[in-house]
Design a protein around this motif. Structure first.
Motif, PDB file in Angstrom:
ATOM      1  N   GLY A 100       0.804  -1.225   0.000  1.00 51.09           N
ATOM      2  CA  GLY A 100       0.000   0.000   0.000  1.00 51.09           C
ATOM      3  C   GLY A 100       0.829   1.264   0.000  1.00 51.09           C
ATOM      4  O   GLY A 100       1.966   1.283   0.486  1.00 51.09           O
ATOM      5  N   ILE A 101       0.240   2.320  -0.540  1.00 49.46           N
ATOM      6  CA  ILE A 101       0.876   3.637  -0.541  1.00 49.46           C
ATOM      7  C   ILE A 101      -0.149   4.681  -0.110  1.00 49.46           C
ATOM      8  O   ILE A 101      -1.255   4.746  -0.660  1.00 49.46           O
ATOM      9  N   VAL A 102       0.223   5.484   0.879  1.00 42.59           N
ATOM     10  CA  VAL A 102      -0.558   6.667   1.250  1.00 42.59           C
ATOM     11  C   VAL A 102      -0.020   7.833   0.433  1.00 42.59           C
ATOM     12  O   VAL A 102       1.181   8.118   0.471  1.00 42.59           O
ATOM     13  N   VAL A 103      -0.894   8.490  -0.312  1.00 45.89           N
ATOM     14  CA  VAL A 103      -0.512   9.616  -1.171  1.00 45.89           C
ATOM     15  C   VAL A 103      -1.026  10.903  -0.517  1.00 45.89           C
ATOM     16  O   VAL A 103      -2.234  11.044  -0.291  1.00 45.89           O
ATOM     17  N   VAL A 104      -0.110  11.818  -0.226  1.00 45.05           N
ATOM     18  CA  VAL A 104      -0.456  12.997   0.577  1.00 45.05           C
ATOM     19  C   VAL A 104      -0.411  14.266  -0.270  1.00 45.05           C
ATOM     20  O   VAL A 104       0.594  14.561  -0.918  1.00 45.05           O
ATOM     21  N   HIS A 105      -1.492  14.992  -0.221  1.00 40.96           N
ATOM     22  CA  HIS A 105      -1.649  16.201  -1.039  1.00 40.96           C
ATOM     23  C   HIS A 105      -0.829  17.381  -0.538  1.00 40.96           C
ATOM     24  O   HIS A 105      -0.199  17.338   0.533  1.00 40.96           O
ATOM     25  N   GLU A 106      -0.872  18.443  -1.325  1.00 42.10           N
ATOM     26  CA  GLU A 106      -0.178  19.691  -0.995  1.00 42.10           C
ATOM     27  C   GLU A 106      -1.022  20.484   0.009  1.00 42.10           C
ATOM     28  O   GLU A 106      -1.804  19.887   0.741  1.00 42.10           O
ATOM     29  N   ASN A 107      -0.897  21.784   0.030  1.00 39.75           N
ATOM     30  CA  ASN A 107      -1.560  22.599   1.048  1.00 39.75           C
ATOM     31  C   ASN A 107      -2.922  23.107   0.589  1.00 39.75           C
ATOM     32  O   ASN A 107      -3.338  24.211   0.937  1.00 39.75           O
ATOM     33  N   ARG A 108      -3.649  22.280  -0.190  1.00 40.53           N
ATOM     34  CA  ARG A 108      -4.927  22.762  -0.726  1.00 40.53           C
ATOM     35  C   ARG A 108      -5.967  21.666  -0.856  1.00 40.53           C
ATOM     36  O   ARG A 108      -6.941  21.807  -1.542  1.00 40.53           O
ATOM     37  N   GLY A 109      -5.734  20.536  -0.178  1.00 40.53           N
ATOM     38  CA  GLY A 109      -6.690  19.446  -0.217  1.00 40.53           C
ATOM     39  C   GLY A 109      -6.457  18.509  -1.399  1.00 40.53           C
ATOM     40  O   GLY A 109      -5.523  18.682  -2.187  1.00 40.53           O
ATOM     41  N   LEU A 110      -7.322  17.534  -1.493  1.00 40.02           N
ATOM     42  CA  LEU A 110      -7.192  16.504  -2.523  1.00 40.02           C
ATOM     43  C   LEU A 110      -7.713  17.036  -3.855  1.00 40.02           C
ATOM     44  O   LEU A 110      -8.852  16.785  -4.249  1.00 40.02           O
ATOM     45  N   ASN A 111      -6.844  17.762  -4.561  1.00 37.17           N
ATOM     46  CA  ASN A 111      -7.228  18.324  -5.858  1.00 37.17           C
ATOM     47  C   ASN A 111      -7.080  17.263  -6.953  1.00 37.17           C
ATOM     48  O   ASN A 111      -6.580  16.175  -6.715  1.00 37.17           O
ATOM     49  N   VAL A 117      -2.234  11.367  -9.162  1.00 33.21           N
ATOM     50  CA  VAL A 117      -1.003  10.724  -8.688  1.00 33.21           C
ATOM     51  C   VAL A 117      -1.337   9.434  -7.933  1.00 33.21           C
ATOM     52  O   VAL A 117      -0.646   8.419  -8.063  1.00 33.21           O
ATOM     53  N   GLY A 118      -2.411   9.468  -7.146  1.00 33.10           N
ATOM     54  CA  GLY A 118      -2.837   8.255  -6.449  1.00 33.10           C
ATOM     55  C   GLY A 118      -3.163   7.133  -7.417  1.00 33.10           C
ATOM     56  O   GLY A 118      -2.829   5.966  -7.177  1.00 33.10           O
ATOM     57  N   ASP A 132      -8.264  13.226   1.823  1.00 36.90           N
ATOM     58  CA  ASP A 132      -8.534  14.660   1.722  1.00 36.90           C
ATOM     59  C   ASP A 132      -8.630  15.226   3.122  1.00 36.90           C
ATOM     60  O   ASP A 132      -9.637  15.043   3.814  1.00 36.90           O
ATOM     61  N   ALA A 133      -7.580  15.932   3.561  1.00 42.72           N
ATOM     62  CA  ALA A 133      -7.563  16.491   4.910  1.00 42.72           C
ATOM     63  C   ALA A 133      -8.565  17.629   5.081  1.00 42.72           C
ATOM     64  O   ALA A 133      -8.761  18.115   6.191  1.00 42.72           O
ATOM     65  N   LEU A 134      -9.203  18.042   3.995  1.00 41.47           N
ATOM     66  CA  LEU A 134     -10.254  19.067   4.100  1.00 41.47           C
ATOM     67  C   LEU A 134     -11.625  18.451   4.364  1.00 41.47           C
ATOM     68  O   LEU A 134     -12.619  19.176   4.446  1.00 41.47           O
ATOM     69  N   ILE A 180       3.457  -0.927   3.802  1.00 43.78           N
ATOM     70  CA  ILE A 180       2.903   0.367   3.403  1.00 43.78           C
ATOM     71  C   ILE A 180       3.971   1.448   3.422  1.00 43.78           C
ATOM     72  O   ILE A 180       4.783   1.534   4.357  1.00 43.78           O
ATOM     73  N   GLY A 181       3.951   2.290   2.381  1.00 43.86           N
ATOM     74  CA  GLY A 181       4.806   3.465   2.303  1.00 43.86           C
ATOM     75  C   GLY A 181       3.973   4.717   2.150  1.00 43.86           C
ATOM     76  O   GLY A 181       2.743   4.663   2.040  1.00 43.86           O
ATOM     77  N   VAL A 182       4.637   5.839   2.135  1.00 45.84           N
ATOM     78  CA  VAL A 182       3.962   7.124   1.970  1.00 45.84           C
ATOM     79  C   VAL A 182       4.753   7.986   1.011  1.00 45.84           C
ATOM     80  O   VAL A 182       5.987   7.975   1.009  1.00 45.84           O
ATOM     81  N   VAL A 183       4.033   8.710   0.166  1.00 47.61           N
ATOM     82  CA  VAL A 183       4.644   9.716  -0.697  1.00 47.61           C
ATOM     83  C   VAL A 183       3.817  10.986  -0.588  1.00 47.61           C
ATOM     84  O   VAL A 183       2.590  10.932  -0.535  1.00 47.61           O
ATOM     85  N   GLY A 184       4.498  12.128  -0.524  1.00 49.89           N
ATOM     86  CA  GLY A 184       3.774  13.386  -0.397  1.00 49.89           C
ATOM     87  C   GLY A 184       4.547  14.532  -1.005  1.00 49.89           C
ATOM     88  O   GLY A 184       5.769  14.455  -1.216  1.00 49.89           O
ATOM     89  N   PHE A 185       3.825  15.615  -1.251  1.00 51.22           N
ATOM     90  CA  PHE A 185       4.349  16.737  -2.014  1.00 51.22           C
ATOM     91  C   PHE A 185       4.133  18.037  -1.243  1.00 51.22           C
ATOM     92  O   PHE A 185       3.009  18.344  -0.854  1.00 51.22           O
ATOM     93  N   CYS A 186       5.224  18.793  -1.036  1.00 49.71           N
ATOM     94  CA  CYS A 186       5.150  20.074  -0.328  1.00 49.71           C
ATOM     95  C   CYS A 186       4.646  19.816   1.097  1.00 49.71           C
ATOM     96  O   CYS A 186       5.339  19.174   1.876  1.00 49.71           O
ATOM     97  N   PHE A 187       3.475  20.306   1.478  1.00 48.43           N
ATOM     98  CA  PHE A 187       2.898  19.954   2.781  1.00 48.43           C
ATOM     99  C   PHE A 187       2.914  18.442   2.955  1.00 48.43           C
ATOM    100  O   PHE A 187       3.249  17.915   4.025  1.00 48.43           O
ATOM    101  N   GLY A 188       2.571  17.739   1.887  1.00 48.14           N
ATOM    102  CA  GLY A 188       2.605  16.282   1.934  1.00 48.14           C
ATOM    103  C   GLY A 188       3.998  15.721   2.111  1.00 48.14           C
ATOM    104  O   GLY A 188       4.169  14.614   2.628  1.00 48.14           O
ATOM    105  N   GLY A 189       5.010  16.463   1.683  1.00 50.76           N
ATOM    106  CA  GLY A 189       6.379  16.061   1.929  1.00 50.76           C
ATOM    107  C   GLY A 189       6.706  16.131   3.408  1.00 50.76           C
ATOM    108  O   GLY A 189       7.385  15.243   3.953  1.00 50.76           O
ATOM    109  N   TRP A 190       6.235  17.189   4.069  1.00 51.32           N
ATOM    110  CA  TRP A 190       6.409  17.285   5.525  1.00 51.32           C
ATOM    111  C   TRP A 190       5.674  16.147   6.215  1.00 51.32           C
ATOM    112  O   TRP A 190       6.223  15.496   7.129  1.00 51.32           O
ATOM    113  N   ILE A 191       4.445  15.866   5.782  1.00 48.18           N
ATOM    114  CA  ILE A 191       3.693  14.755   6.360  1.00 48.18           C
ATOM    115  C   ILE A 191       4.451  13.446   6.184  1.00 48.18           C
ATOM    116  O   ILE A 191       4.542  12.622   7.110  1.00 48.18           O
ATOM    117  N   SER A 192       5.030  13.244   5.005  1.00 48.59           N
ATOM    118  CA  SER A 192       5.782  12.009   4.748  1.00 48.59           C
ATOM    119  C   SER A 192       6.969  11.885   5.691  1.00 48.59           C
ATOM    120  O   SER A 192       7.236  10.808   6.248  1.00 48.59           O
TER     121      SER A 192
END
Length: 295
Positions: A100-111, A117-118, A132-134, A180-192
């Motif tokens: 499994g992979i958790v895919v983490v969004h940037e600072n604007r929700g699951l756009n 990417v997921g 979607d953290a929103l 399970i792994g995680v990948v994230g971008f910007c805010f999601g990079g911090w979460i990762s």
């Protein structure tokens, strides 16, 4: 008017957009400052149209792609926002348990881009969840401006709990093998990065241009890391030397790549910050890393 080319745009415009995209200036100031670069036939409106995300034309894998089984799910995040919605995607017709992979969004929700990417992760042979953290505020509102505003109203540590809960959701999913792994971008990079700190049985973490943990937090990391940074991303890169020093000090397993001549957000193909060569290389490295570490 002829189509604008990336080469026509000064680096200061990309830096200005970075300030806007990360809430350091509001839309009024962004437009006002952008006017200084509306020269040589360029107008403010044409610059705005060029630099803002284009989701409609850039989706690589549509939600209804027959190669995948993709659906909207909801899971509990008792330490975070409560009920969290997300996209769950995996290869269609699969009969074996998948990593499994958790895919983490940037600072604007699951756009639409991060949802895409997921699905790319699922097409590579994984079961992916893209939360979607929103969700507690109604979910991604359909545009990034309002998405950023909504996300700024949430506590980032509570959102971290939402993504940790997504890990738990995948861990117990009957179609996931528990690796399970995680990948994230910007805010999601911090979460990762922070999931690598907080989740002891996380198998791999891939932060794209993400904020870094403290030295004390880095000491707790058990998951191997694959870190992607953009050379022109001076804001995020400021924290890298100390992070690397801590990773070395505590003998953590990591590989870091600095992609030359590219901006923060270079993986996001919906904006002109996108760099095709760097993005494809970084994504291929990411998938190879997950295939190795989640086996």
């Amino acid at each position: 008017m002829k189509a604008i080319k990336k080469e026509q745009i000064r680096q200061e415009v990309f830096d200005l957009y970075d300030d806007y995209a990360h809430n350091r200036i509001d839309r009024r100031k962004f437009v006002e400052r952008l006017s200084a670069y509306a020269v040589g036939g360029l107008t403010v409106s044409s610059l705005m149209s060029f630099i803002m995300p284009n989701y409609q034309d850039k989706i690589q894998i549509k939600a209804e792609d027959a190669r995948l089984k993709t659906e909207t799910i909801e899971y509990n995040s008792p330490k975070g926002g409560g009920k969290i919605r997300g996209q769950l995607s995996r290869p269609a017709g699969n009969s074996t348990k998948l990593p499994g992979i958790v895919v983490v969004h940037e600072n604007r929700g699951l756009n639409p881009h991060i949802a895409d990417v997921g699905r790319r992760a699922a097409l590579a042979g994984f079961i992916s969840v893209s939360p979607d953290a929103l969700s507690p505020l109604g979910g991604y509102p359909g545009n990034d401006d309002d998405g950023r505003t909504l996300q700024s109203k949430r506590d980032r540590n509570e959102m971290l709990q939402d993504f940790i809960a997504a890990f738990d959701y995948l861990k117990s999913h009957p179609e996931c093998d528990g690796n399970i792994g995680v990948v994230g971008f910007c805010f999601g990079g911090w979460i990762s990065n922070m999931m690598a700190v907080e989740v002891s049985d996380l198998k791999a973490a891939v932060p794209f241009y993400g904020g870094q943990p403290s030295e004390e937090q880095t000491k707790q990391i058990k998951a191997p890391l694959l870190l992607h940074y953009a050379e022109l991303d001076t804001r995020v890169n400021e924290g890298w030397p100390d992070y690397e020093a801590a990773l070395k000090k505590y003998n953590k397993e990591y590989t870091a790549h600095m992609y030359p001549g590219v901006n923060h957000g270079f993986h996001n193909d919906t904006t002109p910050r996108y760099d095709e060569a760097a993005a494809k290389l970084a994504w291929s490295r990411t998938i190879d890393f997950f295939k190795e570490k989640l086996a």
